[in-house]
Enzyme design. Sequence first.
Site, mmCIF file in Angstrom:
data_model
loop_
_atom_site.group_PDB
_atom_site.id
_atom_site.type_symbol
_atom_site.label_atom_id
_atom_site.label_comp_id
_atom_site.label_asym_id
_atom_site.label_seq_id
_atom_site.Cartn_x
_atom_site.Cartn_y
_atom_site.Cartn_z
ATOM 1 N N LYS A 71 -24.242 -29.293 43.135
ATOM 2 C CA LYS A 71 -25.514 -29.006 42.471
ATOM 3 C C LYS A 71 -25.543 -29.511 41.031
ATOM 4 O O LYS A 71 -26.597 -29.912 40.547
ATOM 5 C CB LYS A 71 -25.848 -27.519 42.521
ATOM 6 N N ARG A 110 -26.803 -15.816 38.262
ATOM 7 C CA ARG A 110 -25.749 -15.692 39.262
ATOM 8 C C ARG A 110 -25.872 -14.398 40.050
ATOM 9 O O ARG A 110 -25.273 -14.249 41.106
ATOM 10 C CB ARG A 110 -24.373 -15.690 38.577
ATOM 11 N N ARG A 149 -9.872 -32.511 43.643
ATOM 12 C CA ARG A 149 -10.265 -32.653 42.243
ATOM 13 C C ARG A 149 -9.037 -32.697 41.322
ATOM 14 O O ARG A 149 -8.105 -31.921 41.486
ATOM 15 C CB ARG A 149 -11.170 -31.479 41.871
ATOM 16 N N ARG A 175 -6.075 -28.191 38.961
ATOM 17 C CA ARG A 175 -6.234 -26.842 38.426
ATOM 18 C C ARG A 175 -5.870 -25.815 39.492
ATOM 19 O O ARG A 175 -6.103 -26.030 40.675
ATOM 20 C CB ARG A 175 -7.685 -26.603 37.975
ATOM 21 N N ARG A 184 -12.866 -17.853 45.985
ATOM 22 C CA ARG A 184 -14.038 -18.106 45.138
ATOM 23 C C ARG A 184 -15.308 -18.142 45.981
ATOM 24 O O ARG A 184 -16.360 -17.670 45.558
ATOM 25 C CB ARG A 184 -13.880 -19.434 44.382
#
Length: 214
Positions: free
Chosen positions: A13, A88, A122, A155, A166
Amino acid sequence: MKIILLGAPGVGKGTAAGMLARKYGLPHLSTGDLFKEAIRAGTDFGKKIKGIVESGNLIPDTMVSHAVKERLTKPDMKRGYFIDGYPRTVEQAMVMDTFAKPDIVLNFSAGRDTIITRLSGRRVCSKCGAIYNMASNPPKTEGRCNSCGGTLVKRKDDDPAVIMNRLDVYEAQTKPLIQHYTRKGLLADIDSSFDISEMDKILEQCYKAIEKVK
Ligand SMILES: [Zn+2]
């Protein structure tokens, strides 16, 4: 036009928001960037949130809403904007309704496998923070940043087990939020389970949804 982009981490997004903002000539506000910038500039707000973020806690709703409201009521936001990262929670959405009424909420979704593949590939430059992806945007030299030569690291947040967690947290938190905007008739579902090279397939859906409310 005030447009909210919703979606789990890794759903694309943020990338879409940047492209849509350029197409429609409106600013793009990412709350992640807003907080990073406040921390970097060392404002009072930045100092407060620095401690919270470093201890691994979530910034309280009231502080987030206050910062977003302040930013969204500045003159450059008058014609409208694309915002991602806020609201959120349904509590934040209700606060936002008091100072800004969104015209449409683009709700991005993709399968868990797609998201896990994207996020676990990533890599982040340990020196300048540039973001790479082993699948869609690999560095020219393995393990090295193209722009500064820094070491690329994975990470902790991007390990599959952590990603699953998550996503669970995201889903639990946003279910009521999605209901909130569905009831208001503002939600548009965007299927973003395409490869990043097929970004136009994602954007086309966004254009269609936006044209309806323009
Ligand atoms: Zn770098």
